[in-house]
Design an enzyme around this catalytic site. Structure first.
Site, PDB file in Angstrom:
ATOM      1  N   ILE A  15       0.815  -1.214   0.000  1.00  0.00           N
ATOM      2  CA  ILE A  15       0.000   0.000   0.000  1.00  0.00           C
ATOM      3  C   ILE A  15       0.850   1.267   0.000  1.00  0.00           C
ATOM      4  O   ILE A  15       0.326   2.379  -0.050  1.00  0.00           O
ATOM      5  CB  ILE A  15      -0.969   0.025   1.194  1.00  0.00           C
ATOM      6  CG1 ILE A  15      -0.226  -0.109   2.528  1.00  0.00           C
ATOM      7  CG2 ILE A  15      -2.024  -1.067   1.052  1.00  0.00           C
ATOM      8  CD1 ILE A  15      -1.121   0.002   3.759  1.00  0.00           C
ATOM      9  N   GLY A  16       2.171   1.106   0.040  1.00  0.00           N
ATOM     10  CA  GLY A  16       3.058   2.262  -0.005  1.00  0.00           C
ATOM     11  C   GLY A  16       4.490   1.821  -0.186  1.00  0.00           C
ATOM     12  O   GLY A  16       4.833   0.659   0.027  1.00  0.00           O
ATOM     13  N   ARG A  17       5.337   2.765  -0.606  1.00  0.00           N
ATOM     14  CA  ARG A  17       6.742   2.424  -0.852  1.00  0.00           C
ATOM     15  C   ARG A  17       7.608   3.637  -0.545  1.00  0.00           C
ATOM     16  O   ARG A  17       7.262   4.778  -0.863  1.00  0.00           O
ATOM     17  CB  ARG A  17       6.917   1.996  -2.313  1.00  0.00           C
ATOM     18  CG  ARG A  17       8.333   1.612  -2.707  1.00  0.00           C
ATOM     19  CD  ARG A  17       8.370   1.010  -4.107  1.00  0.00           C
ATOM     20  NE  ARG A  17       7.797  -0.326  -4.115  1.00  0.00           N
ATOM     21  CZ  ARG A  17       8.511  -1.435  -3.942  1.00  0.00           C
ATOM     22  NH1 ARG A  17       9.811  -1.363  -3.725  1.00  0.00           N
ATOM     23  NH2 ARG A  17       7.929  -2.616  -3.954  1.00  0.00           N
ATOM     24  N   GLY A  18       8.760   3.369   0.084  1.00  0.00           N
ATOM     25  CA  GLY A  18       9.720   4.426   0.381  1.00  0.00           C
ATOM     26  C   GLY A  18      11.077   4.103  -0.197  1.00  0.00           C
ATOM     27  O   GLY A  18      11.222   3.195  -1.017  1.00  0.00           O
ATOM     28  N   ARG A  19      12.103   4.854   0.261  1.00  0.00           N
ATOM     29  CA  ARG A  19      13.448   4.662  -0.285  1.00  0.00           C
ATOM     30  C   ARG A  19      14.009   3.290   0.024  1.00  0.00           C
ATOM     31  O   ARG A  19      14.739   2.707  -0.776  1.00  0.00           O
ATOM     32  CB  ARG A  19      14.397   5.725   0.283  1.00  0.00           C
ATOM     33  CG  ARG A  19      14.284   7.089  -0.367  1.00  0.00           C
ATOM     34  CD  ARG A  19      15.392   7.991   0.118  1.00  0.00           C
ATOM     35  NE  ARG A  19      15.390   8.141   1.572  1.00  0.00           N
ATOM     36  CZ  ARG A  19      16.445   8.527   2.286  1.00  0.00           C
ATOM     37  NH1 ARG A  19      17.596   8.756   1.679  1.00  0.00           N
ATOM     38  NH2 ARG A  19      16.357   8.674   3.596  1.00  0.00           N
ATOM     39  N   GLY A  21      12.151   0.529   1.661  1.00  0.00           N
ATOM     40  CA  GLY A  21      11.250  -0.574   1.944  1.00  0.00           C
ATOM     41  C   GLY A  21       9.840  -0.294   1.487  1.00  0.00           C
ATOM     42  O   GLY A  21       9.570   0.676   0.784  1.00  0.00           O
ATOM     43  N   VAL A  23       5.445  -0.618   2.525  1.00  0.00           N
ATOM     44  CA  VAL A  23       4.396  -0.732   3.531  1.00  0.00           C
ATOM     45  C   VAL A  23       3.296  -1.601   2.937  1.00  0.00           C
ATOM     46  O   VAL A  23       2.839  -1.355   1.816  1.00  0.00           O
ATOM     47  CB  VAL A  23       3.830   0.642   3.928  1.00  0.00           C
ATOM     48  CG1 VAL A  23       2.715   0.483   4.964  1.00  0.00           C
ATOM     49  CG2 VAL A  23       4.934   1.541   4.466  1.00  0.00           C
ATOM     50  N   LYS A  38       5.546  -1.991   7.989  1.00  0.00           N
ATOM     51  CA  LYS A  38       6.615  -1.273   7.298  1.00  0.00           C
ATOM     52  C   LYS A  38       7.838  -2.177   7.309  1.00  0.00           C
ATOM     53  O   LYS A  38       8.379  -2.485   8.372  1.00  0.00           O
ATOM     54  CB  LYS A  38       6.895   0.045   8.022  1.00  0.00           C
ATOM     55  CG  LYS A  38       7.950   0.927   7.390  1.00  0.00           C
ATOM     56  CD  LYS A  38       8.040   2.249   8.158  1.00  0.00           C
ATOM     57  CE  LYS A  38       9.043   3.201   7.561  1.00  0.00           C
ATOM     58  NZ  LYS A  38       9.079   4.493   8.303  1.00  0.00           N
ATOM     59  N   ASP A 133       9.972  16.970  11.887  1.00  0.00           N
ATOM     60  CA  ASP A 133       9.646  16.917  10.448  1.00  0.00           C
ATOM     61  C   ASP A 133       8.137  16.940  10.245  1.00  0.00           C
ATOM     62  O   ASP A 133       7.593  16.149   9.461  1.00  0.00           O
ATOM     63  CB  ASP A 133      10.261  15.680   9.799  1.00  0.00           C
ATOM     64  CG  ASP A 133      10.253  15.772   8.263  1.00  0.00           C
ATOM     65  OD1 ASP A 133      10.167  16.901   7.730  1.00  0.00           O
ATOM     66  OD2 ASP A 133      10.328  14.724   7.595  1.00  0.00           O
TER      67      ASP A 133
END
Length: 275
Positions: A15-19, A21, A23, A38, A133
């Site tokens: 359902i999501g993606r980062g630098r 890994g 989610v 995550k 942040d």
């Protein structure tokens, strides 16, 4: 993927993606309840990298802050040789960034976001946690549209009266004392929340430029303005609050608790958070 995680949860679609890994949605093998996991592949993080430190820091800080209705909760942490997994609350409604990208909020709608957001920030500060942040992307909502403050990867724990150093944050939302290289405290979060309020009411940032350098220069000047085309129907009370939150002198800036006590925040809170 961790065998222990697969034993306790059924991991489903991404359902999501980062630098570093992804989610994914997951379900408890015991209760069937929905969560998010995550998952970070550790080989993508150097052993001495800031990113690795932030990742472990995030898990610890989220555990310190729990439970609070407006702070995203971590339920389980799994680690093996290759992966680190955080099982957290599932927030599958559009985040605040998506919502403010679509339209401007009226004052009642903005207040319905600001009250739980500042309650979350005040909770963090009471426990000595500075988020560092805050931005609309990190303000999430669960399936009942309840606000959840997330992403504590840049957060730090401090003792009473202890100051922080280091340039951390996001253009538009970072406080001037951070950019100036000075020591700073938890009031950097109040500044960022003030920028979020301004953006919700106008659809534009209070300090802007065409590049990161120009944005930072505008933030350092901290010349707060209320253009008539954006503020013609905005009350004097919310302008007063913005002046007190976006005060360049951090010693005169309101604390999170003081923001919650401001007359504008104390008004009618019955409006629901806009979808």
């Amino acid at each position: 993927m961790s065998e222990a995680l697969k034993r306790d949860y059924t991991v489903c679609e991404e359902i999501g993606r980062g630098r570093f890994g992804v989610v994914s949605r997951c379900y408890s093998a015991v209760s069937g309840e929905s969560f998010a996991v995550k998952s970070v592949e550790k080989r993508l993080l150097a052993d001495d990298s800031i990113d690795r430190q932030c990742l472990y820091n995030e898990a610890k800080i989220m555990q310190v802050l729990a439970p609070h209705p407006n702070v995203i909760q971590v339920y389980d942490v799994y680690e093996d040789e290759d992966w680190l997994h955080l099982v957290i609350e599932l927030c599958n409604s559009p985040d605040l960034f998506c919502r403010v990208s679509e339209r401007v909020f009226d004052e009642s709608e903005a207040k319905s976001v600001m009250v739980p957001l500042l309650e979350a920030i005040a909770h963090c500060h009471r426990l000595g946690v500075v988020h560092r942040d805050l931005k609309p992307d990190n303000v999430l909502f669960d399936e009942w549209n309840q606000l959840k403050l997330a992403d504590f990867g840049s957060a730090e724990c401090v003792r009473e009266n202890e100051m922080l150093t280091g340039v951390v944050g996001t253009p538009y939302y970072v406080a001037p004392e951070v950019l100036a290289g000075r020591n700073y405290n938890e009031k950097v979060d109040v500044w960022s929340a003030g920028v979020i309020l301004y953006v919700m009411l106008t659809g534009v940032a209070p300090f802007y430029g065409n590049s990161a350098t120009e944005i930072f220069e505008a933030v350092l000047r901290a010349n707060l303005r209320f253009p008539v085309r954006y503020f013609h129907s905005v009350s004097p009370a919310v302008k007063d609050l913005l002046r007190r939150m976006l005060c360049k002198d951090a010693s005169r800036r309101l604390s999170a608790e003081q923001v919650l006590g401001h007359p504008w925040m104390q008004g009618n809170r019955e409006m629901s958070i806009p979808m």
